[in-house]
Design a protein around this motif. Structure first.
Motif, PDB file in Angstrom:
ATOM      1  N   GLU A  14       0.833  -1.204   0.000  1.00 28.53           N
ATOM      2  CA  GLU A  14       0.000   0.000   0.000  1.00 28.53           C
ATOM      3  C   GLU A  14       0.869   1.257   0.000  1.00 28.53           C
ATOM      4  O   GLU A  14       0.550   2.245  -0.675  1.00 28.53           O
ATOM      5  CB  GLU A  14      -0.931  -0.009   1.218  1.00 28.53           C
ATOM      6  CG  GLU A  14      -2.078  -1.016   1.132  1.00 28.53           C
ATOM      7  CD  GLU A  14      -1.617  -2.471   1.164  1.00 28.53           C
ATOM      8  OE1 GLU A  14      -0.596  -2.764   1.847  1.00 28.53           O
ATOM      9  OE2 GLU A  14      -2.260  -3.308   0.490  1.00 28.53           O
ATOM     10  N   LYS A  44       2.061   1.686  -3.524  1.00 26.58           N
ATOM     11  CA  LYS A  44       0.997   2.237  -4.378  1.00 26.58           C
ATOM     12  C   LYS A  44       0.825   3.729  -4.141  1.00 26.58           C
ATOM     13  O   LYS A  44       0.561   4.495  -5.075  1.00 26.58           O
ATOM     14  CB  LYS A  44      -0.317   1.492  -4.125  1.00 26.58           C
ATOM     15  CG  LYS A  44      -0.310   0.052  -4.607  1.00 26.58           C
ATOM     16  CD  LYS A  44      -1.635  -0.637  -4.342  1.00 26.58           C
ATOM     17  CE  LYS A  44      -2.718  -0.126  -5.256  1.00 26.58           C
ATOM     18  NZ  LYS A  44      -3.959  -0.927  -5.170  1.00 26.58           N
ATOM     19  N   GLN A  50       3.426   5.651  -6.017  1.00 28.47           N
ATOM     20  CA  GLN A  50       3.079   5.721  -7.436  1.00 28.47           C
ATOM     21  C   GLN A  50       1.931   6.704  -7.678  1.00 28.47           C
ATOM     22  O   GLN A  50       1.969   7.490  -8.627  1.00 28.47           O
ATOM     23  CB  GLN A  50       2.706   4.332  -7.957  1.00 28.47           C
ATOM     24  CG  GLN A  50       3.869   3.336  -7.960  1.00 28.47           C
ATOM     25  CD  GLN A  50       3.423   1.960  -8.404  1.00 28.47           C
ATOM     26  OE1 GLN A  50       3.235   1.069  -7.584  1.00 28.47           O
ATOM     27  NE2 GLN A  50       3.235   1.790  -9.695  1.00 28.47           N
ATOM     28  N   THR A 100       0.099  -1.738  -8.663  1.00 28.88           N
ATOM     29  CA  THR A 100      -0.181  -0.775  -9.729  1.00 28.88           C
ATOM     30  C   THR A 100       0.984  -0.808 -10.710  1.00 28.88           C
ATOM     31  O   THR A 100       2.146  -0.626 -10.307  1.00 28.88           O
ATOM     32  CB  THR A 100      -0.328   0.648  -9.171  1.00 28.88           C
ATOM     33  OG1 THR A 100      -1.419   0.685  -8.251  1.00 28.88           O
ATOM     34  CG2 THR A 100      -0.576   1.652 -10.293  1.00 28.88           C
ATOM     35  N   PRO A 130       5.770  -3.545  -9.805  1.00 24.48           N
ATOM     36  CA  PRO A 130       5.017  -2.693 -10.718  1.00 24.48           C
ATOM     37  C   PRO A 130       5.532  -2.771 -12.161  1.00 24.48           C
ATOM     38  O   PRO A 130       4.742  -2.705 -13.105  1.00 24.48           O
ATOM     39  CB  PRO A 130       5.227  -1.289 -10.133  1.00 24.48           C
ATOM     40  CG  PRO A 130       5.428  -1.525  -8.680  1.00 24.48           C
ATOM     41  CD  PRO A 130       6.226  -2.793  -8.608  1.00 24.48           C
TER      42      PRO A 130
END
Length: 331
Positions: A24, A27, A30, A305, A271
């Motif tokens: 998390e 993410k 990102q 992601t 990713p």
């Protein structure tokens, strides 16, 4: 605590230091547009580690001119051996990188397994006698004619122009699955060898470290082999149990022989791999024996992601991840 556990702990500490402890957190980085900064940071960290390993080799190089490097599939062993060798050159050493695959026995001498099939992953498939003889010749100052294995003909060839002599300050880097197994170099003084173990080890909280580490290597392999060898994700998944069996038998028992453990993981690698691997995994049909594993990988990747093409574009050509996605230039 084992050397592998210490390496994972060190990586976990670094992740905590930069504030990325979970998927998390990754993410969030990102989503806030900071992926390119993370890529740059990861690459800088890895370059620093290559230099640190080179420092250790440098201070041991007079007594230990042979650097043996091993690790499981898709750990980035080839890239790492070249990058560490380059860092040793910066320190004034003269590195020579040799592929241990050139020391295979000719195919008609390869041992067979319990099913009567050629066992190419066995240490018995290596020409241990020739390797040990040549390494000792190098230690005594002699020049050797190095073998080149012809995988089409299934035999070694010797080009008189392909010679090697260990000059003062010279280092010989050898990379292969058996490199840390003492049975590969029984006639060579162990005090003349420096061992490096390489693997891609995860350390984020909330992730099964063992499974995510193994799956990460599988994803790397799927992406690389599809690009370079035309091997489908389905074929790679079906081959994976055999690869894992070979690792358990030939690599993992010797990992604690390492003088240095190098973690080739990058915080941005999942990713990145999602961008390339996900479409390949979706090609596997419901009726395929590889479907269950593909579905598990896709479920895992749902938590990730993917990087964007513009973010991927900033990954430098010397990056270990370029070994898998393409565009690598190490020289």
């Amino acid at each position: 605590m084992t050397k592998i556990e210490k390496a994972i702990e060190a990586y976990s500490t670094w992740c905590d230091t930069i504030g990325i402890r979970t998927l998390e957190d990754l993410k969030e980085i990102q989503a806030s547009g900071r992926a390119t900064g993370l890529i740059t940071l990861c690459e800088a960290k890895q370059e620093r580690e290559y230099a640190s390993i080179a420092d250790r080799i440098f201070f041991n190089s007079k007594e230990r001119p042979f650097v043996m490097m091993s690790g499981p599939s898709s750990s980035g062993k080839t890239s790492s051996s070249i990058r560490i060798a380059a860092q040793c050159a910066v320190l004034g050493r003269i590195p020579h990188v040799i592929e241990l695959d050139n020391y295979f026995l000719d195919r008609d001498e390869t041992p067979v397994d319990e099913n009567g099939n050629k066992d190419y992953e066995s240490i018995g498939a290596m020409d241990v006698e020739l390797l040990n003889s040549q390494l000792n010749d190098l230690l005594s100052g002699k020049e050797i004619v190095m073998p080149k294995f012809d995988f089409v003909k299934g035999q070694k060839t010797f080009d008189p122009a392909n010679t090697l002599k260990l000059e003062p300050g010279g280092l010989v880097f050898m990379e292969g699955i058996h490199a840390l197994n003492p049975a590969l170099t029984p006639a060579v003084d162990r005090n003349r060898i420096f061992n490096v173990y390489i693997s891609a080890m995860s350390a984020l909280e909330g992730v099964d470290v063992h499974n995510s580490t193994t799956d990460k290597r599988l994803l790397r392999r799927i992406v690389r082999d599809n690009r370079l060898r035309g091997i489908t994700a389905e074929e790679n998944i079906l081959r994976w149990p055999s690869v894992r069996e070979g690792e358990i038998k030939n690599i993992f028992p010797y990992e604690e022989n390492a003088d240095v453990v190098f973690n080739s993981s990058m915080l941005y690698d999942l990713p990145l791999l999602k961008y390339y691997a996900e479409p390949l995994l979706y090609e596997i049909g419901d009726n395929s024996p590889a479907h269950e594993k593909a579905a598990n990988l896709l479920t895992f990747l749902e938590r990730i992601t993917a990087l964007t093409p513009s973010e991927i574009a900033i990954i430098p050509p010397h990056s270990i991840m370029r070994e898998f996605i393409g565009g690598q230039r190490l020289y």
